[in-house]
Design a protein around this motif. Structure first.
Motif, mmCIF file in Angstrom:
data_model
loop_
_atom_site.group_PDB
_atom_site.id
_atom_site.type_symbol
_atom_site.label_atom_id
_atom_site.label_comp_id
_atom_site.label_asym_id
_atom_site.label_seq_id
_atom_site.Cartn_x
_atom_site.Cartn_y
_atom_site.Cartn_z
ATOM 1 N N UNK A 119 -84.457 11.627 6.836
ATOM 2 C CA UNK A 119 -83.869 10.576 7.661
ATOM 3 C C UNK A 119 -84.853 9.443 7.894
ATOM 4 N N UNK A 120 -86.141 9.763 8.011
ATOM 5 C CA UNK A 120 -87.130 8.699 8.209
ATOM 6 C C UNK A 120 -87.238 7.819 6.965
ATOM 7 N N UNK A 121 -87.172 8.429 5.784
ATOM 8 C CA UNK A 121 -87.236 7.645 4.553
ATOM 9 C C UNK A 121 -86.039 6.710 4.445
ATOM 10 N N UNK A 153 -89.860 5.750 17.025
ATOM 11 C CA UNK A 153 -89.446 5.780 15.621
ATOM 12 C C UNK A 153 -89.694 4.425 14.970
ATOM 13 N N UNK A 154 -89.288 3.353 15.647
ATOM 14 C CA UNK A 154 -89.510 2.014 15.096
ATOM 15 C C UNK A 154 -91.003 1.722 14.950
ATOM 16 N N UNK A 155 -91.804 2.211 15.888
ATOM 17 C CA UNK A 155 -93.251 1.998 15.793
ATOM 18 C C UNK A 155 -93.808 2.696 14.556
ATOM 19 N N UNK A 159 -91.777 -1.521 12.329
ATOM 20 C CA UNK A 159 -91.066 -2.750 12.723
ATOM 21 C C UNK A 159 -90.462 -2.517 14.101
ATOM 22 N N UNK A 160 -91.193 -2.947 15.131
ATOM 23 C CA UNK A 160 -90.762 -2.722 16.509
ATOM 24 C C UNK A 160 -90.056 -3.952 17.065
ATOM 25 N N UNK A 187 -94.212 -6.586 4.309
ATOM 26 C CA UNK A 187 -95.268 -5.869 3.579
ATOM 27 C C UNK A 187 -95.563 -4.519 4.223
ATOM 28 N N UNK A 188 -95.579 -4.470 5.547
ATOM 29 C CA UNK A 188 -95.830 -3.202 6.242
ATOM 30 C C UNK A 188 -94.734 -2.191 5.939
ATOM 31 N N UNK A 189 -93.489 -2.626 6.000
ATOM 32 C CA UNK A 189 -92.368 -1.730 5.731
ATOM 33 C C UNK A 189 -92.394 -1.227 4.292
ATOM 34 N N UNK A 190 -92.686 -2.106 3.350
ATOM 35 C CA UNK A 190 -92.741 -1.691 1.951
ATOM 36 C C UNK A 190 -93.859 -0.690 1.716
ATOM 37 N N UNK A 191 -95.007 -0.903 2.354
ATOM 38 C CA UNK A 191 -96.128 0.029 2.204
ATOM 39 C C UNK A 191 -95.790 1.387 2.811
#
Length: 217
Positions: A119-121, A153-155, A159-160, A187-191
């Protein structure tokens, strides 16, 4: 894989829409107990039927959807202006062509397995795709209502939101917030997504996002 769906694709992509609406019924009515309109095991509301939403979905190679969310421009009809308006004591003034509302954020429970589709992925892929879509189309922020349990979860995903208001106590522990759309967040989300895809989750999928698999309402 990420896909964009719009209402004019309903006839040609019936399976995708049916998967999405059935998953929404399973999560929002059956698991979370929300008062939503379910017909033929599908959850749809007036925004699906009378507005022009944009849907972002994650899809397996087999065609099965694993997650979905809905976007509406805040210059038109939104849940913040209607259904969610009385959740908060202070008025929520979100009305801008560069801010869109995200609702019905849903990790599809039947598509989750113990390998890549935790679910996190799925949630990270959805948010990464949402951020990139917003960057590509000139959207500067995303508005949404979320439960306080999702803050951590968002943290972790990367992306908060910035909270704008907290709901009245009798409504629950809800917030309305804005997600700023920036290249740094993309970039953070993609990494973070790449790291998740490179390893097998060590915890059961249902415990990563929470029992309900729901995010933004």
């Amino acid at each position: 894989m990420l896909r964009i769906l719009t209402r004019d694709m309903l006839d040609t992509d019936r399976r995708a829409f049916d998967d999405m609406f059935r998953a929404r019924a399973a999560v929002f009515r059956d698991r979370l107990g929300w008062q939503v309109d379910v017909r033929d095991q599908c959850e749809r509301d007036r925004y699906d039927e009378t507005e022009d939403p944009v849907y972002l979905v994650t899809q397996q190679p087999s065609g099965t959807l694993t997650g979905s969310l809905r976007l509406l421009p805040t210059t038109g009809a939104t849940m913040l202006k209607s259904e969610f308006r009385d959740f908060f004591d202070q008025p929520i003034d979100v009305d801008s062509p560069t801010c869109w509302e995200c609702t019905r954020f849903c990790v599809h429970p039947l598509a989750i397995d113990a390998a890549q589709n935790s679910s996190r992925t799925v949630a990270t892929e959805l948010l990464s795709g949402l951020c990139d879509l917003a960057l590509d189309t000139g959207i500067e922020s995303i508005a949404g209502v979320y439960d306080a349990a999702m803050i951590g979860v968002y943290r972790r995903i990367g992306w908060r939101p910035t909270p704008l208001a907290r709901s009245r106590p009798e409504i629950g522990n809800l917030y309305v917030g804005l997600w700023d759309v920036t290249a740094d967040h993309s970039r953070t989300l993609q990494a973070n997504l790449s790291r998740l895809l490179d390893k097998v989750p060590s915890t059961p999928a249902a415990t990563v996002i929470g029992e309900g698999h729901g995010g933004m309402r």
